[in-house]
Design a protein around this motif. Sequence first.
Motif, mmCIF file in Angstrom:
data_model
loop_
_atom_site.group_PDB
_atom_site.id
_atom_site.type_symbol
_atom_site.label_atom_id
_atom_site.label_comp_id
_atom_site.label_asym_id
_atom_site.label_seq_id
_atom_site.Cartn_x
_atom_site.Cartn_y
_atom_site.Cartn_z
ATOM 1 N N VAL A 199 0.853 -1.183 0.000
ATOM 2 C CA VAL A 199 0.000 0.000 0.000
ATOM 3 C C VAL A 199 0.886 1.229 0.000
ATOM 4 C CG1 VAL A 199 -1.686 1.321 1.315
ATOM 5 C CG2 VAL A 199 -1.837 -1.165 1.237
ATOM 6 N N THR A 200 0.540 2.199 -0.821
ATOM 7 C CA THR A 200 1.318 3.428 -0.806
ATOM 8 C C THR A 200 0.432 4.623 -1.074
ATOM 9 O OG1 THR A 200 3.288 4.518 -1.661
ATOM 10 C CG2 THR A 200 1.916 3.364 -3.250
ATOM 11 N N GLU A 201 0.842 5.752 -0.545
ATOM 12 C CA GLU A 201 0.175 7.019 -0.817
ATOM 13 C C GLU A 201 0.986 7.678 -1.912
ATOM 14 O OE1 GLU A 201 -2.339 8.331 1.407
ATOM 15 O OE2 GLU A 201 -2.588 10.233 0.358
ATOM 16 N N VAL A 232 -6.941 13.079 -13.915
ATOM 17 C CA VAL A 232 -6.047 14.015 -13.233
ATOM 18 C C VAL A 232 -5.180 13.261 -12.240
ATOM 19 C CG1 VAL A 232 -7.588 15.986 -13.466
ATOM 20 C CG2 VAL A 232 -7.768 14.525 -11.455
ATOM 21 N N ARG A 233 -4.030 13.886 -11.898
ATOM 22 C CA ARG A 233 -3.145 13.272 -10.903
ATOM 23 C C ARG A 233 -3.550 13.771 -9.520
ATOM 24 N NH1 ARG A 233 0.863 10.081 -11.300
ATOM 25 N NH2 ARG A 233 1.316 9.425 -13.410
ATOM 26 N N ARG A 234 -3.693 12.840 -8.601
ATOM 27 C CA ARG A 234 -3.924 13.269 -7.225
ATOM 28 C C ARG A 234 -3.376 12.185 -6.306
ATOM 29 N NH1 ARG A 234 -9.954 13.492 -5.372
ATOM 30 N NH2 ARG A 234 -8.856 13.420 -3.385
ATOM 31 N N PRO A 235 -2.918 12.600 -5.119
ATOM 32 C CA PRO A 235 -2.380 11.595 -4.214
ATOM 33 C C PRO A 235 -3.509 10.816 -3.540
ATOM 34 C CG PRO A 235 -2.096 13.813 -3.321
ATOM 35 C CD PRO A 235 -2.846 13.961 -4.591
ATOM 36 N N MET A 236 -3.380 9.496 -3.506
ATOM 37 C CA MET A 236 -4.368 8.636 -2.852
ATOM 38 C C MET A 236 -3.651 7.409 -2.325
ATOM 39 S SD MET A 236 -7.690 8.697 -5.365
ATOM 40 C CE MET A 236 -8.612 7.416 -4.560
ATOM 41 N N TRP A 464 2.654 -1.430 -10.582
ATOM 42 C CA TRP A 464 1.308 -1.597 -11.131
ATOM 43 C C TRP A 464 0.278 -1.183 -10.080
ATOM 44 C CZ3 TRP A 464 -0.724 -7.170 -12.556
ATOM 45 C CH2 TRP A 464 -2.034 -7.075 -13.037
ATOM 46 N N LEU A 465 -0.433 -0.117 -10.397
ATOM 47 C CA LEU A 465 -1.504 0.347 -9.522
ATOM 48 C C LEU A 465 -2.656 -0.657 -9.594
ATOM 49 C CD1 LEU A 465 -2.773 2.611 -7.802
ATOM 50 C CD2 LEU A 465 -3.679 3.525 -9.923
ATOM 51 N N PHE A 466 -2.905 -1.330 -8.468
ATOM 52 C CA PHE A 466 -3.723 -2.542 -8.552
ATOM 53 C C PHE A 466 -5.123 -2.383 -7.951
ATOM 54 C CE2 PHE A 466 -4.653 -7.074 -7.419
ATOM 55 C CZ PHE A 466 -4.576 -7.583 -8.708
ATOM 56 N N SER A 467 -5.439 -1.248 -7.333
ATOM 57 C CA SER A 467 -6.785 -1.153 -6.740
ATOM 58 C C SER A 467 -7.683 -0.224 -7.542
ATOM 59 C CB SER A 467 -6.681 -0.684 -5.293
ATOM 60 O OG SER A 467 -5.741 0.361 -5.174
ATOM 61 N N ARG A 468 -8.975 -0.543 -7.516
ATOM 62 C CA ARG A 468 -9.957 0.270 -8.223
ATOM 63 C C ARG A 468 -11.122 0.548 -7.285
ATOM 64 N NH1 ARG A 468 -6.216 -0.107 -10.867
ATOM 65 N NH2 ARG A 468 -5.937 -0.569 -13.072
#
Length: 868
Positions: A199-201, A232-236, A464-468
């Motif tokens: 998990v990462t922000e 758009v880019r946003r931190p999550m 790889w961004l894996f969550s939706r």
Amino acid sequence: MSERRKQFPFPDFESKWQQLWLERQTFHAPNPYEPGFDPPKPKFYVLDMFPYPSGEGLHVGHLEGYTATDIIARYKWMKGFNVLHPMGWDSFGLPAEQFAIKTGLHPSVATARNIARFKSQLKKIGFSYDWAREVTTTDPGYYKWTQWIFLKLYNSWFDPQKKAARPVDDLISRRRLEFPEESDDERRDFVDRHRLAYVTEAPVNWCADLGTVLANEEVLDGKSEVGGFPVVRRPMRQWMLRITAYADRLLDELEPLDWPESIKILQRNWIGRSVGAQAMFSVCDLNNVITVFTTRPDTLFGATYMVLAPEHPLVDQVTTSEQRAAIEEYRAKMATKSDLERTDLAKEKTGVFTGGFAINPANQEKIPIWIADYVLMSYGTGAIMAVPGHDERDFEFAKKFGLEIRYVVEPPVAVESYFTGEGIAKNSGFLDGLPTPEAKSKIIDWLEKQGSGKRFTTYKLRDWLFSRQRYWGEPFPIVWRNSRHEALCESDLPVVPPPLDDYRPTGTIEPPLSKAKAWIRLSDGATRELNTMPQWAGSCWYFLRFISPNEANRFVDEDAERYWMSGNEAKNRRRGGVDLYVGGTEHAVLHLLYARFWHKVLYDLGYVSTIEPFHRLVNQGMILGQDNQKMSKSRGNVVSPDEIVEEYGADALRLYEMFLGPLESTKPWSMSGVEGVYRFLARVWRLVIDENQEGQWQLSSCLGTVQLSTKQQKVVHSTIKKVSEDLESLSFNTAIAQMMIFVNEFTSAEIRPVEALRTLLILLCPFAPHLVEELWWRLSASFAGFEGMACEQSWPVWRDEFLGEEEVQIVIQINGKLRDKVTVRKDLGKEELEQVALASMKVQEATRGKSVRKIIAIPNKLVNLVVH
RNA sequence: GCCGAGGUGGCGAAAUUGGCAGACGCGCCAGACUUAGGAUCUGGUGGAUAAAUCCUUAGGGGUUCGAGUCCCCUCCUCGGCACCA
């Protein structure tokens, strides 16, 4: 037209044969240790990219690859292989959910309906799928194992020494030995930072219209690949998979695969390995260093300024009070811009001086530090050393802002402005006189000795961004307790999504699963992870589930996996995988890269036997509409297979799919082309069947058991040869052309030899199986040699002695131009050929009064006379 | 801009190691059989020309006895990447 009588009665027999194949399980492939398994038989695993069942149904474009693999599967059966040819449904994911939202039907209902529709469409085309192996990614019995594989990723780390995934438990015990005084929480933090699933922000691609984040691969030109909405880019806070750890193996192990070179290049570019060095620049008046990545460390002496990305963490510290206002203004402007707008501004360089300076480690010179949006935070270190004399972008920037340009590489030929090629180092102190490669190596050694740099490799590939934030996807087998994530036990799988009535996006960053209050809370106070997995999850391993779709205790049966995935080279069975995988280029860097990554993890952990999933890959080209445009509903040029099957039959559809051109190329659909192959099939029908006075079909009276003429024999054997060879190379269009030549030859025969027709039917069987079975069955009533089903016959073998003739036609050229043709004995020698050529009347006319300088004679081909 | 795949008749396309350009199919033309033909069968069909002949594989150059095929340059179409340091 549909009122008219069909040229052959395909509506009467197509479904009959489809049912018989099903009932008799003709195309069921037994696994090892199952009844009917025949160990000496070679295996062949031929796979299609399974579809996501949309509401639109299939169009003829989908069927091109499916037809090709079906022909190969049937051909391999006839060649004596045990053939695995399965089909299933990639039914989770955005498209299915968007469709559900549009129609108001619950995704599970819509998915079931769409699958039924797709399946009936495929069945009507007579594909030889082993339907007992059907898998559906939305089936709990399937996604249980998708979640299980996620747990394996979660519970593994990448050991850089072994270059392989290993259980995270190893890391924990190792850490305990090394740092015995560390607290449990500290140790956990360390371990969590090394998991393959973490998990990462981080700044992510947020698409408000879809209500979810997207992987880099799913964003095109700042818009979502699905729907084309702004991103758009946003931190999550998000789940990531550590695919970057595998970058080198994904590159290196790609080499020996039998894939199109163009696809390999796409993957290589996407991974984007770039070898160079990191160099450290200390910041003046600050106890800090800026690390840059460069592929040209040899130009270090030419670095006259530095640039940080606007988001770089050191910008604040470096900026002087006089420059702060300007820097803040610039950064604020950049923050509001989407990636698309930022790249659109590429024409004109922008940037602001921070007021700060750094020291060039090579010559100790003080150089200014700027920020500019042409430096990307997401690549390298987010900072560069600018060498305007030898980099186009740095040159433009330096020109615009009046920064110093220093030339440190002598080009082989003089150039103006900047030079990015290799040459001889100059103005570079101890590097002077060295060619670029040597200079690179020497400066890196020097940097390493100074402690201000090192050899370094950077990749374009991101984790790889894996969550939706979606409803219709696999829930994570993860719960949260005291703001820490925890894996569920294998016995808790599958984690079934709650039956939400309102599964639409929430309009915020909260996933839809947040609406299922009861489902979220576990009795022991833990809460469930609310994100779901992306569509690609299910397709990362479906080819393994086909091997043992009903296995309850393991994601795939071990023996069966070793059997079906094994390589054909006895010496290196790890080099195995699916024997033939056919699908579209659109998956070059998404599915194919993700699936390779998962497969390697499973291999490292000992769950599968091969390092790569797909040994041979072929891309079918796109089929365009009749107007030469991409087929789409909005253009109204979509051709549905249903209408073709209705009008011309499944065999005509199959045959035309293959006849319109080479499998790999893009080509337009043509209805009159369909009529062409339909007429060909009708000619085959009439070769065997006549219509009597009452209009009934009966065996033709022209059939007979007679000796074949030399010419007929030659046609038969060259057709066997051509079709067999073309099938091996997937050249279906030319194989069909050869069978047309065969039919043209025998249509005009007074008596049609049954033996020749029998051969034709076997060759045609993989292409037009219904028609062939029907004719085969009708012939069996009056002739011997037609026992059983046609598709179970063994493939014929050609004999070279029937291919040749005693005489061949020779071309006679004068100065390379065709002048005459003569027929001579086969294999006539060079001298005799020359004599024959000189004896030709036309040659004598043409050479009268001229001298023959040279004669080139190629036996069985031509004679060329060089004349002046 | 960079990388990749392509460019052959009216159309979809064929063409081992360089060796008869256009197989096969569509379309078109003519004929046969037919009450009829949008069925079927037979023949023709790259372009120019009355003809012999000449020209022709995006365009230009080269290598070769000989080039769609090999080499160099230019143009066009499609796909991917795109300030990747």
